[in-house]
Design a protein around this motif. Structure first.
Motif, mmCIF file in Angstrom:
data_model
loop_
_atom_site.group_PDB
_atom_site.id
_atom_site.type_symbol
_atom_site.label_atom_id
_atom_site.label_comp_id
_atom_site.label_asym_id
_atom_site.label_seq_id
_atom_site.Cartn_x
_atom_site.Cartn_y
_atom_site.Cartn_z
ATOM 1 N N ASP A 43 0.664 -1.124 0.005
ATOM 2 C CA ASP A 43 -0.011 0.119 -0.019
ATOM 3 C C ASP A 43 0.890 1.310 0.168
ATOM 4 O O ASP A 43 1.655 1.532 0.959
ATOM 5 N N PRO A 44 0.793 2.149 -1.014
ATOM 6 C CA PRO A 44 1.641 3.206 -1.214
ATOM 7 C C PRO A 44 1.267 4.286 0.082
ATOM 8 O O PRO A 44 2.349 5.113 0.435
ATOM 9 N N ILE A 45 -0.053 4.406 0.571
ATOM 10 C CA ILE A 45 -0.280 5.147 1.613
ATOM 11 C C ILE A 45 0.337 4.960 2.723
ATOM 12 O O ILE A 45 1.056 5.703 3.844
ATOM 13 N N ARG A 48 4.461 5.630 2.441
ATOM 14 C CA ARG A 48 4.460 7.154 2.463
ATOM 15 C C ARG A 48 4.444 7.502 4.101
ATOM 16 O O ARG A 48 5.217 8.227 4.482
ATOM 17 N N THR A 49 3.411 6.986 4.699
ATOM 18 C CA THR A 49 3.217 7.357 6.129
ATOM 19 C C THR A 49 4.293 6.892 7.122
ATOM 20 O O THR A 49 4.894 7.520 7.870
ATOM 21 N N LEU B 33 -0.704 12.416 11.545
ATOM 22 C CA LEU B 33 -0.436 12.680 10.249
ATOM 23 C C LEU B 33 -0.061 13.988 10.153
ATOM 24 O O LEU B 33 1.102 14.638 9.238
ATOM 25 N N PHE B 44 2.509 17.483 3.149
ATOM 26 C CA PHE B 44 2.608 16.020 3.487
ATOM 27 C C PHE B 44 1.213 15.385 3.241
ATOM 28 O O PHE B 44 0.772 14.411 2.835
ATOM 29 N N GLU B 47 -0.937 15.467 0.284
ATOM 30 C CA GLU B 47 -0.359 14.338 -0.735
ATOM 31 C C GLU B 47 -0.635 12.957 -0.340
ATOM 32 O O GLU B 47 -1.174 12.200 -1.277
ATOM 33 N N VAL B 48 -0.783 12.778 0.775
ATOM 34 C CA VAL B 48 -0.984 11.321 1.527
ATOM 35 C C VAL B 48 -2.412 11.315 1.131
ATOM 36 O O VAL B 48 -3.162 10.130 0.701
ATOM 37 N N ILE B 51 -3.342 10.273 -2.379
ATOM 38 C CA ILE B 51 -2.727 8.931 -2.834
ATOM 39 C C ILE B 51 -4.046 8.135 -2.180
ATOM 40 O O ILE B 51 -4.563 7.352 -2.855
ATOM 41 N N TYR B 52 -4.425 8.449 -1.011
ATOM 42 C CA TYR B 52 -5.587 7.766 -0.345
ATOM 43 C C TYR B 52 -6.798 7.579 -1.274
ATOM 44 O O TYR B 52 -7.439 6.515 -1.627
#
Lengths: 155, 156
Positions: A43-45, A48-49, B33, B44, B47-48, B51-52
């Protein structure tokens, strides 16, 4: 407390490198070792996190998108102090990759990350050779706990 | 006057966030976050979240595609999609969506197609609500930044 643990780790696991001085003699130099981490998750999310979270701890971070990529990294000679391994992934899932690592003789700390907490699948995952398992998402408290376990296992 | 606009927008954003926390739409994971956003990663959160959105829409399409298939029986595949949705929703603090995923997964494990369809409809509704709220939030943030920039115009 974690920062002091990480500093203690660094001060006790030095790597020695050589550098030439002006008169041609070689002198030793000491650089502290940074803990290296591999995040294995499709999962890219989450990648990233988790990268952003782990960056705050000053760790060296690498990623793989599935278990096979992670195994290929080790086969190519890479080594990581900690592997955060997702349970469900395409191509090669977490339990399979973990078993593969242990069969290869990999001694890295492998921490499973699962989306459920009470399940026979979790038990199978742990039985594959994990050092620990957490329910997603990763957060500061869980990372601290993992680092404390790693430091405790060294000393 | 421009400073007043910036503060007003900030207050509006805080009110919207407080509402989303109060409604249980977001949880403390979203705060984590926000804490990861700094001068080295100033965008940030957006961006996240973007993507989500991208990944969630793929997963929702996959789930709907599976359930609309008359001969559908691969609940294991469905479970994988649900787990992925659950994991990414948890990562951004989307609490209500995560909770619906738990119910969805339970229906999937019981091979309960009707239950899965109901859960999917709830999920789509909840996702739309969250997406709209995030868009509101990001628009306010953009306006706030513009207003803050206009407050201190560059002088030659």
């Amino acid at each position: 407390m974690v920062n002091s643990c990480v500093s203690l780790y660094r001060s006790n696991t030095m790597e020695f490198g050589n550098s030439s001085t002006a008169n041609g003699s070689v002198s030793g130099s000491v650089s502290p070792k940074t803990l290296s981490v591999l995040i294995v998750d499709e999962d890219p999310i989450i990648r990233r996190t988790n990268i952003a979270l782990l960056n705050r701890f000053g760790l060296q971070i690498n990623v793989a998108e599935n278990g096979k990529e992670a195994v290929d990294l080790y086969s190519a000679g890479a080594y990581f102090d900690i592997v955060f391994m997702d349970m469900e992934m395409p191509i090669m899932d977490g339990p399979m990759a973990t078993k593969e690592f242990r069969n290869m003789g990999v001694t890295s700390m492998i921490v499973g990350l699962a989306s459920r907490s009470l399940d026979s699948e979790i038990h199978e995952f742990i039985g594959a050779g994990l050092n620990g398992c957490h329910v997603k998402p990763l957060n500061n408290a869980k990372i601290t706990s993992v680092l404390q376990e790693l430091i405790a296992s060294i000393y | 006057m421009l400073g007043f606009g910036v503060e007003r927008l900030r207050a509006d954003m805080n009110r919207l966030l407080a509402l989303l926390f109060h409604q249980g739409v977001l949880d403390e994971q979203f705060l984590q976050l926000q804490q990861l956003q700094d001068e080295t990663s100033p965008n940030f959160v957006s961006e996240v979240v973007n993507i989500y959105f991208h990944e969630s829409e793929k997963l929702l399409r996959n789930l709907r595609g599976l359930l609309l298939d008359r001969e559908f029986s691969d609940y294991k595949k469905m479970g994988i999609h649900i787990n992925q949705f659950m994991g990414s929703s948890s990562s951004i603090g989307a609490k209500r969506i995560r909770n619906i995923c738990v119910a969805f997964r339970a229906a999937s494990e019981q091979n309960n197609r009707a239950g899965c369809l109901r859960a999917l409809e709830l999920l789509e509704h909840e996702y739309c609500y969250l997406k709209n709220k995030f868009h509101e939030l990001f628009q306010m943030e953009q306006q706030r930044l513009l207003a803050a920039g206009a407050r201190y115009p560059v002088q030659n």
